[in-house]
Design an enzyme around this catalytic site. Structure first.
Site, short mmCIF file in Angstrom:
data_model
loop_
_atom_site.label_atom_id
_atom_site.label_comp_id
_atom_site.label_asym_id
_atom_site.label_seq_id
_atom_site.Cartn_x
_atom_site.Cartn_y
_atom_site.Cartn_z
N ARG A 237 64.84 -30.74 21.71
CA ARG A 237 65.39 -32.09 21.83
C ARG A 237 66.91 -32.00 21.73
O ARG A 237 67.44 -31.26 20.92
CB ARG A 237 64.86 -33.00 20.71
CG ARG A 237 63.44 -33.52 20.94
CD ARG A 237 63.37 -34.52 22.09
NE ARG A 237 62.03 -35.03 22.33
CZ ARG A 237 61.12 -34.47 23.14
NH1 ARG A 237 61.42 -33.38 23.82
NH2 ARG A 237 59.94 -35.02 23.31
N GLU A 266 70.11 -38.65 26.57
CA GLU A 266 69.50 -38.64 27.90
C GLU A 266 69.35 -40.06 28.42
O GLU A 266 69.02 -40.95 27.64
CB GLU A 266 68.13 -37.96 27.83
CG GLU A 266 68.27 -36.46 27.65
CD GLU A 266 66.93 -35.76 27.54
OE1 GLU A 266 65.92 -36.29 28.03
OE2 GLU A 266 66.91 -34.68 26.97
N HIS A 284 65.60 -32.09 31.95
CA HIS A 284 64.41 -32.22 31.09
C HIS A 284 63.11 -31.97 31.88
O HIS A 284 62.28 -32.87 32.04
CB HIS A 284 64.38 -33.60 30.42
CG HIS A 284 63.59 -33.61 29.14
ND1 HIS A 284 63.87 -34.44 28.09
CD2 HIS A 284 62.51 -32.88 28.75
CE1 HIS A 284 63.00 -34.23 27.11
NE2 HIS A 284 62.17 -33.28 27.48
C1 GLV Z 1 58.84 -33.01 26.43
O1 GLV Z 1 59.99 -32.97 26.09
C2 GLV Z 1 57.77 -33.16 25.51
O2 GLV Z 1 58.01 -33.39 24.32
O3 GLV Z 1 56.62 -33.06 25.94
#
Ligand code: GLV
Ligand code: GLV
Length: 325
Positions: A237, A266, A284
């Protein structure tokens, strides 16, 4: 029963839900705004949402009928789990099914940064390839180097397997030390602290959840402790890294590079990261394989079905907070 799916997704999960319930599917990004979600949540029994959906305390409180929030992601920092717990609303995520895809992506970032793939390719496309060159795009070898893994859960371990396959040594730090047999299995050596980990690693890869304790874990002080040519990889994250501090560290060439799939705010990317040297930035996409997204869809839907039908399936790995009766 009524189910809100915040936006379309690949896989059969939505069809599975439609065969049983009255399902509404929003448009891409429609429910990323809290006000919009708050307007409608009161009439749904289940919510299938994305990591960009703000499932705040206000939303949960407005969800009079809500019994389950099924997050189409393994990370669930977008959900106010404490409030859900108090209200007896079950929160489910999609662990396991995305482990290999995410570790692949972390490794793709690592190889790209270590071998300067992006810069080298950009140069070729710019017409600058003038033949093999002794000095052309010198990178870093992975074999023999130390991979420092912060967060040795499912994805951290999958990253460790890859790193071992590339001849790397494994150092790790985690909330809890692994059992000795797991340390042996992953060839992993325990670092007493994150400070020690960043200091002793050639690659630091983040695989921990975002919590108050891990927010800005990679800050100015820890970046300063990293080795001169070290590479930072973040597929966990964004807010685990202080982006401004990282950008400055990269601009000053104080570490070797960074590969990032996630960002603090983001979809915004810190402007100084966009101009930083040897930095590979992805939008991402770590879990974005057809296979994984299909499995995530099925898992997210089946968590809803088993909960609404009162048949908790203990084979489904969920964060279970049963509704108080
Ligand atoms: C993606 O970032 C997830 O947490 O699945
Ligand atoms: C490189 O292409 C080599 O043959 O060494």
């Amino acid at each position: 029963m009524r189910v809100l799916v915040t936006e379309p997704q690949p896989g059969k999960g939505i069809d599975l839900l439609k065969s049983r319930y009255d399902v509404t599917v929003g448009e891409r990004g429609e429910y990323d705004r809290e006000e919009r979600l708050k307007e409608v949540i009161g009439s749904y029994h289940a919510l299938l949402c994305c990591l960009s959906t703000p499932v705040t305390s206000d939303i949960l409180k407005a969800g009079n009928k809500l019994r389950i929030v099924s997050n189409y992601a393994v990370g669930y920092n977008n959900v106010d789990v404490e409030t859900a717990k108090e209200m007896g609303i079950l929160v489910a995520n999609t662990p396991d099914v995305l482990t290999e895809a995410t570790a692949d992506c972390a490794f793709a970032l690592l190889l790209s940064v270590a071998r300067r793939i992006r810069e080298a390719e950009d140069s070729l496309r710019a017409g600058e390839f003038d033949g093999w060159h002794p000095f052309g795009f010198l990178g870093t070898e992975l074999s023999g180097k130390t991979a420092g893994i912060y967060g040795m859960g499912r994805i951290g371990r999958a990253f460790a397997r890859r790193a071992h396959g590339f001849g790397m040594k494994i150092l790790y730090n985690n909330l809890k030390r692994l059992e000795p047999e797991d340390e042996t299995k992953y060839y992993a050596r325990w670092a007493d602290s994150l400070d020690e980990l960043v200091h002793e690693s050639d690659v630091v890869s983040l695989h921990c959840p975002l919590t108050p304790e891990t927010r800005h874990a990679i800050n100015k002080k820890r970046l300063a402790k990293m080795r001169q040519n070290a590479i930072l990889i973040n597929t966990a994250r964004g807010p685990i890294v202080d982006e401004a501090a990282l950008a400055q560290t990269l601009h000053e060439n104080r570490i070797g590079g960074a590969g990032l799939d996630v960002f603090e705010l983001e979809p915004k990317v810190h402007p100084d990261l966009l101009t930083a040297p040897n930095c590979v930035l992805l939008p991402h996409i770590a879990s974005a394989t057809r296979e994984t997204r299909a499995r995530m869809s099925a898992l997210a839907a089946s968590s809803i079905i088993s909960h609404l039908e009162g048949k908790p399936d203990h084979a489904i790995p969920t964060l279970v907070y049963q509704r108080k009766t």
